[in-house]
Scaffold this active site. Structure first.
Site, PDB file in Angstrom:
ATOM      1  CG  ASP A 218      15.554  -0.936 -69.018  1.00 32.66           C
ATOM      2  OD1 ASP A 218      15.226  -2.072 -68.670  1.00 32.66           O
ATOM      3  OD2 ASP A 218      15.429  -0.526 -70.187  1.00 32.66           O
TER       4      ASP A 218
ATOM      5  CG  ASN B 163      13.311   1.509 -73.196  1.00 35.01           C
ATOM      6  OD1 ASN B 163      13.088   0.732 -72.266  1.00 35.01           O
ATOM      7  ND2 ASN B 163      12.782   1.357 -74.387  1.00 35.01           N
TER       8      ASN B 163
ATOM      9  NE  ARG C 124      14.302  -8.671 -71.874  1.00 35.60           N
ATOM     10  CZ  ARG C 124      13.001  -8.356 -71.861  1.00 35.60           C
ATOM     11  NH1 ARG C 124      12.072  -9.278 -71.703  1.00 35.60           N
ATOM     12  NH2 ARG C 124      12.618  -7.111 -72.002  1.00 35.60           N
ATOM     13  N   GLY C 125      14.128  -7.495 -68.185  1.00 39.24           N
ATOM     14  CA  GLY C 125      13.069  -6.490 -68.206  1.00 39.24           C
ATOM     15  C   GLY C 125      12.950  -5.857 -66.817  1.00 39.24           C
TER      16      GLY C 125
END
Ligand code: MRU
Length: 377
Positions: A254, A264, A59-60
């Protein structure tokens, strides 16, 4: 920080968050188990990669981009392994990957890069080799961008230290650390750079409900690197800012629109409001791969991922015997809503830190800093 070597150690061993071996199998740190267990997953099919992204094992923003690049490599390899050279259609593979995390723009960006590279290659073996090379390039570029973000952000933290003459207190939200990228992180890159340069720095780590990426991931990686930090409940940030205990807020993103609005992790917007009210500078750090040049007015336009309500109604941790357990927090009959992200308008953002430097969170600021990318897709 500037030597390009892997930055992050896990118990003293240098790691990247994702890598591919000579046989083409992908390996990635399973983030669902941290900080309780450190486990590296083998990912050897397109479907397994899509599942790893959607379940947030990886993730991220940047890591999702790198994982997507490798997902396309796996799809091309699967096609090449079939006797006819046919099989997994790359456009279908792209659609499968793109559906996993709708807010994360690095996903569509990595898919686009792969499809562009592969478009004119007919031979399945050559296509698989090209997909592998492009995936490696995406991962390497992410690590390099984050390293450069660290260099630019270091100047900010140094200046704060020189102005106050004391420890720089940074507040961060979610995990925009090296776990969320291939190496270094974005919001954390200036922190690591400052710490390594001997600038005293302390990080307030928002726990980041509902999945607790701050409490579980950011705290873990800061601890691994020896950076002083304190985990706080998400609601504490405004109070800390009012009391002068925060010098700067550093977050990731993001998706950042062409006019500087920053999507975000949910809760970021509230930190930006508090920062503006208290005069605390608020920066978002992101590689240019996270900028959506086709989108403006992020508050209205950004697709916001709605995640499973179970992330709100339940929480995971370790019991007294060290085993991983999940407990319910809410009445059985109470429904839960779980928007995964929010959008902070550019007017609340002091600046954007990208690999190219620091710019205003506005169309003019971004276009001036990325003249080659602005207006493109
Ligand atoms: O954990 P995720 O993938 O749902 O959250 C995304 C993020 O990592 C954060 O919003 C982060 O601050 C953006 S930068 C990686």
């Amino acid at each position: 920080m500037s030597d390009g070597e892997p930055k992050v150690n896990v118990d003293g061993v240098p790691y990247r968050t994702i890598w591919c071996d000579e046989q083409g199998t992908v390996h990635a740190i399973d983030q669902r188990l941290l900080p309780f267990r450190f486990k590296v997953m083998r990912i050897d099919s397109l479907v397994a990669m899509a599942e790893a992204i959607s379940t947030m094992a990886v993730r991220g923003a940047g890591l999702i981009g790198a994982a997507t690049g490798y997902g396309m490599h796996l799809a091309a390899r699967e096609a090449a392994d079939r006797p006819s050279g046919q099989g997994t259609d790359l456009v279908a593979a792209a659609a499968l990957l793109k559906a996993t995390r709708p807010t994360a723009v690095n996903l569509a960006w990595a898919v686009r890069r792969q499809l562009q590279v592969l478009a004119d290659i007919e031979d399945p073996q050559l296509r698989a080799a090209a997909a592998r090379a492009e995936a490696d390039a995406i991962a390497d570029e992410d690590a390099d961008s984050c390293r450069r973000i660290g260099e630019h952000g270091l100047g900010l933290l140094r200046q704060l230290h020189e102005t106050t003459g004391r420890t720089v207190n940074v507040l961060t939200h979610c995990n925009a650390g090296w776990l969320a990228f291939v190496d270094h992180g974005t919001a954390t890159a200036p922190i690591y750079a400052a710490h390594d340069a001997g600038i005293p720095v302390h990080v307030w780590v928002d726990e980041t409900r509902p999945r607790n990426q701050g409490a579980r991931l950011t705290a873990w990686e800061l601890a691994q690197h020896g950076v002083p930090h304190t985990v706080v409940a998400d609601n504490a940030g405004g109070h800390l800012m009012q009391r002068g205990q925060v010098d700067v807020v550093l977050v990731g993103s993001d998706r950042t629109t062409a006019d500087g609005d920053v999507a975000n992790k949910i809760g970021t917007y509230l930190k930006a409001l508090a920062a503006q009210d208290t005069g605390v500078p608020f920066y978002a750090a992101l590689p240019s791969s996270t900028i959506d040049w086709t989108m403006t007015d992020g508050v209205r336009s950004t697709p916001i991922e709605e995640r499973d309500g179970r992330e709100v109604t339940h929480m995971e941790g370790v019991g007294p015997d060290g085993s991983l357990i999940e407990v319910r927090l809410t009445p059985v009959s109470s429904p839960a809503a779980n928007p995964g992200f929010d959008v902070t308008p550019g007017r609340l953002v002091t600046g954007l830190i990208t690999e190219a430097g620091i710019c205003a969170a506005s169309a003019a600021g971004l276009a001036a800093q990325h003249p080659d990318l602005a207006g493109g897709s």
